[in-house]
Design a protein around this motif. Structure first.
Motif, PDB file in Angstrom:
ATOM      1  N   ASN A 132      -6.887   2.819  -7.252  1.00  0.00           N
ATOM      2  CA  ASN A 132      -8.039   1.405  -8.234  1.00  0.00           C
ATOM      3  C   ASN A 132      -6.376   0.488  -7.646  1.00  0.00           C
ATOM      4  N   ALA A 133      -7.293  -0.560  -8.606  1.00  0.00           N
ATOM      5  CA  ALA A 133      -6.064  -1.286  -9.121  1.00  0.00           C
ATOM      6  C   ALA A 133      -4.841  -0.851 -10.352  1.00  0.00           C
ATOM      7  N   ASP A 134      -5.213  -0.039 -10.860  1.00  0.00           N
ATOM      8  CA  ASP A 134      -4.205   0.718 -11.536  1.00  0.00           C
ATOM      9  C   ASP A 134      -3.435   1.742 -11.212  1.00  0.00           C
ATOM     10  N   GLY A 135      -3.200   2.051 -10.159  1.00  0.00           N
ATOM     11  CA  GLY A 135      -3.258   3.487  -9.042  1.00  0.00           C
ATOM     12  C   GLY A 135      -3.433   4.182  -9.587  1.00  0.00           C
ATOM     13  N   LEU A 136      -4.241   4.773 -10.068  1.00  0.00           N
ATOM     14  CA  LEU A 136      -5.208   5.601 -10.230  1.00  0.00           C
ATOM     15  C   LEU A 136      -6.739   6.170  -9.032  1.00  0.00           C
ATOM     16  N   TYR A 137      -6.545   7.220  -9.089  1.00  0.00           N
ATOM     17  CA  TYR A 137      -7.815   7.791  -9.018  1.00  0.00           C
ATOM     18  C   TYR A 137      -9.226   8.138 -10.200  1.00  0.00           C
ATOM     19  N   ALA A 138      -9.569   6.980  -9.711  1.00  0.00           N
ATOM     20  CA  ALA A 138     -10.152   7.343 -11.035  1.00  0.00           C
ATOM     21  C   ALA A 138     -11.439   7.823 -10.857  1.00  0.00           C
ATOM     22  N   ALA A 173      -3.330   0.064  -5.385  1.00  0.00           N
ATOM     23  CA  ALA A 173      -1.687  -0.265  -5.904  1.00  0.00           C
ATOM     24  C   ALA A 173      -1.179   0.636  -6.431  1.00  0.00           C
ATOM     25  N   SER A 174       0.165   0.810  -6.532  1.00  0.00           N
ATOM     26  CA  SER A 174       0.815   1.926  -6.713  1.00  0.00           C
ATOM     27  C   SER A 174       1.311   2.800  -7.124  1.00  0.00           C
ATOM     28  N   TYR A 175       1.880   3.757  -7.355  1.00  0.00           N
ATOM     29  CA  TYR A 175       0.960   4.789  -8.691  1.00  0.00           C
ATOM     30  C   TYR A 175       1.980   4.815  -9.508  1.00  0.00           C
ATOM     31  N   PRO A 176       1.495   5.172 -11.321  1.00  0.00           N
ATOM     32  CA  PRO A 176       2.713   4.507 -11.894  1.00  0.00           C
ATOM     33  C   PRO A 176       3.425   4.910 -12.068  1.00  0.00           C
ATOM     34  N   ASN A 177       4.728   4.331 -12.468  1.00  0.00           N
ATOM     35  CA  ASN A 177       5.825   4.702 -12.521  1.00  0.00           C
ATOM     36  C   ASN A 177       6.750   5.541 -11.576  1.00  0.00           C
ATOM     37  N   SER A 178       6.200   4.268  -9.730  1.00  0.00           N
ATOM     38  CA  SER A 178       6.367   5.287  -8.495  1.00  0.00           C
ATOM     39  C   SER A 178       6.901   4.396  -8.422  1.00  0.00           C
ATOM     40  N   ILE A 188      -2.485   3.887   5.862  1.00  0.00           N
ATOM     41  CA  ILE A 188      -2.470   1.974   6.197  1.00  0.00           C
ATOM     42  C   ILE A 188      -1.415   1.967   5.115  1.00  0.00           C
ATOM     43  N   TYR A 189      -0.346   1.470   5.027  1.00  0.00           N
ATOM     44  CA  TYR A 189       0.793   1.360   4.034  1.00  0.00           C
ATOM     45  C   TYR A 189       1.180  -0.263   4.901  1.00  0.00           C
ATOM     46  N   PHE A 190       1.132  -1.336   3.863  1.00  0.00           N
ATOM     47  CA  PHE A 190       1.421  -2.683   3.837  1.00  0.00           C
ATOM     48  C   PHE A 190       2.844  -3.195   3.907  1.00  0.00           C
ATOM     49  N   GLU A 191       2.927  -4.218   5.173  1.00  0.00           N
ATOM     50  CA  GLU A 191       3.980  -5.025   5.418  1.00  0.00           C
ATOM     51  C   GLU A 191       4.196  -5.814   3.823  1.00  0.00           C
ATOM     52  N   GLY A 192       5.156  -6.064   3.500  1.00  0.00           N
ATOM     53  CA  GLY A 192       6.131  -6.639   2.031  1.00  0.00           C
ATOM     54  C   GLY A 192       6.254  -5.560   1.211  1.00  0.00           C
ATOM     55  N   ASP A 193       5.216  -4.714   1.545  1.00  0.00           N
ATOM     56  CA  ASP A 193       5.488  -4.336   0.103  1.00  0.00           C
ATOM     57  C   ASP A 193       7.054  -3.247  -0.646  1.00  0.00           C
ATOM     58  N   PRO A 194       7.486  -3.825  -1.482  1.00  0.00           N
ATOM     59  CA  PRO A 194       8.916  -3.484  -1.924  1.00  0.00           C
ATOM     60  C   PRO A 194       9.296  -2.217  -1.984  1.00  0.00           C
TER      61      PRO A 194
END
Length: 208
Positions: free
Chosen positions: A90-96, A128-133, A156-162
Motif C-alpha cells: 500500500n502507500a505505506d509500503g506494507l502488505y496490509a 511504496a517501497s518497503y519501510p526502511n529499505s 512491474i518496476y517504475f522508471e525514475g525510482d531512485p
C-alpha cells in the motif's frame, strides 16, 4: 538369432530410456517453482474479468492505471484465457490485510483474465517501497495459463525510482519481457503499460 534378440532388447531399452526422459521433462515445473504463488488461488473468484479495481484504489495513495496485452510466445498473437494475478504494497509500503483478505499478500491483490484481444487493465495505486529499505517500488505478477502450472514473471518496476539502479536492472531475468515501465500522469491519474510475452525466458516452458 542372438544378434537379433540383443538388437530387440537394445531397442526396448532405448525406448524405455526415451520414455523416462519424456516423463521427466513433462513433470518439470514450468518456471522452476514459485514460493507463495499458490496463494493466488485463495479466494479466487469464479468469474474473472479483464479489468480489475484493487482494494488500494479506494484508499490513500497515487491512483494508477496499469494496462497491457498478453501475447503468445511469438510476441505477436494475443493470448486469451490467461489469468494475470497481482499483489502489491500500500502507500505505506506494507502488505496490509483487511477483514476479507488475510494472506501474506495483503489486501491489494486481485485477478484479471484476458479475452480474445489478450488485454488486461488494473486500477490501483502506486505501491511504496518497503519501510526502511532500498528495494524499488514494485507490483508482483503471476501468470496462470490453461493446462500449465502458475509461474511468476518480472515484477512491474517504475522508471525514475531512485532505488532502481544499474545493478538492480542487470539482475532482472526479463521473465515474460521487461517489467520496467514508464509512468505518465494526466488529469490526476498515473498511467503505465506492461505487455507480457508468455514463455519468454521461462525455464521448462512447454511449447504449444
Amino acid at each position: 538369432m542372438k544378434a537379433i534378440i540383443l538388437s530387440g532388447l537394445s531397442f526396448i531399452l532405448l525406448m524405455q530410456i526415451s520414455c523416462a526422459q519424456q516423463q521427466t521433462k513433462s513433470s518439470k515445473i514450468v518456471g522452476g517453482g514459485c514460493d507463495g504463488c499458490e496463494i493466488m488461488f485463495t479466494n479466487m473468484p469464479k468469474q474473472i474479468n479483464a479489468v480489475d479495481t484493487s482494494y488500494g484504489w479506494h484508499n490513500k495513495g497515487e491512483k494508477m492505471k496499469v494496462e497491457g496485452t498478453v501475447y503468445k510466445k511469438d510476441g505477436k498473437t494475443p493470448a486469451a484465457d490467461i489469468i494475470v494475478y497481482y499483489w502489491q504494497t500500500n502507500a505505506d509500503g506494507l502488505y496490509a490485510k483487511s477483514s476479507t483478505e488475510q494472506t501474506i499478500h495483503g489486501a491489494i491483490r486481485g485477478w484479471m483474465k484476458t479475452g480474445a484481444d489478450g488485454k488486461y487493465t488494473l486500477y490501483t495505486i502506486k505501491p511504496a517501497s518497503y519501510p526502511n529499505s532500498t528495494i524499488p517500488q514494485h507490483i508482483h505478477i503471476v501468470i496462470k495459463e490453461p493446462n500449465i502450472n502458475e509461474y511468476y514473471i518480472d515484477d512491474i518496476y517504475f522508471e525514475g525510482d531512485p532505488f532502481l539502479k544499474k545493478a538492480e536492472r542487470s539482475r532482472l531475468p526479463l521473465r515474460c519481457g521487461n517489467g520496467i515501465v514508464t509512468v505518465t500522469a494526466k488529469d490526476g491519474l498515473l498511467y503505465c503499460r506492461r505487455d507480457i510475452v508468455l514463455g519468454k525466458n521461462i525455464p521448462d516452458y512447454l511449447e504449444k
